[in-house]
Scaffold this motif. Sequence first.
Motif, PDB file in Angstrom:
ATOM      1  N   ASP A   1       0.842  -1.189   0.000  1.00  0.00           N
ATOM      2  CA  ASP A   1       0.000   0.000   0.000  1.00  0.00           C
ATOM      3  C   ASP A   1       0.882   1.245   0.000  1.00  0.00           C
ATOM      4  O   ASP A   1       1.572   1.525   0.982  1.00  0.00           O
TER       5      ASP A   1
ATOM      6  N   GLN B   1      -4.364   5.434  10.266  1.00  0.00           N
ATOM      7  CA  GLN B   1      -4.723   4.519   9.185  1.00  0.00           C
ATOM      8  C   GLN B   1      -4.585   3.059   9.612  1.00  0.00           C
ATOM      9  O   GLN B   1      -5.468   2.237   9.353  1.00  0.00           O
TER      10      GLN B   1
ATOM     11  N   ARG C   1      -7.544   0.388   9.886  1.00  0.00           N
ATOM     12  CA  ARG C   1      -7.528  -0.755   8.952  1.00  0.00           C
ATOM     13  C   ARG C   1      -7.464  -2.082   9.686  1.00  0.00           C
ATOM     14  O   ARG C   1      -8.083  -3.075   9.260  1.00  0.00           O
TER      15      ARG C   1
END
Length: 272
Positions: free
Chosen positions: A100, A168, A172
């Motif tokens: 990512d 994040q 996640r």
Amino acid sequence: MTQIKMIATDVDGTFLNDQRQYNHERFSAQLARLKAANIRFAVASGNHLGHLHKVFAPTPAVQTFVAENGGLIVDHHHTLFEAPMPTDVAHAVVDALMTDATLRPHAFRLSGAHGTYVSRDSKPLDLDAQNYFFDNLVTVDDPRNVNDTIYKVNGEWPHSSVQHVVDQLNTRFANQIHATPSGFGSIDIIAPHMNKAVGVTQLAQSWGIDSSEVAAFGDNGNDKEMIAHVGLGIAMCNGTEAVRSVADLITPTDNNHDGVLDVIDSILADKV
């Protein structure tokens, strides 16, 4: 105030000065006074155990370590508690960091029971710092294939993006990990619901000490829960605002001027 029966301290930016040193003679004398006063001393750090042994080798009376942000507690070489990351979760986090672009760090490492594993193509921001903090480095082609007990994943990002990445990751991998800033542009990713407060509480309970009888020192995001939880939470004056905002006391002097040792003297003199 409740009598202090245990002192725990973070290491970098807290107990150590910016040259990664501390006053060995003064601290050794304090340890003897703490023992005479029946006050226990422990190190509470995000670092791995081997590194902490090296840091405190000049004062061998230090034998109790809450390492890996609470994930591993060792007292006189006896493991009291450990909370590693589930292997599949550790590998999923590594996969996300590798694939990512919004999460990709400059470098990341897996801190395991038998080594600290780093990808062959990793590009740490400060190679000297990596070699200082991680003395048991094992280079691997693909960290997703590491088969070891993993206590944490540690990564390096530009300072400006650290909190964004923390948010994040925690979103996640909600309820699967706990990501926390650990200073110097680093993030520690550990088992869910694990932090230094949990580790210090586990240790205190093993000694029959209540959290209200613990004093703890820290300077950064991974110290915040510990500082807020104990009876006397002490933030370094050079610490982040987030840590200082939850502290009961802020050290009059910083980590470069024996800030921790000065307050320990005050505790011993019953002046805090």
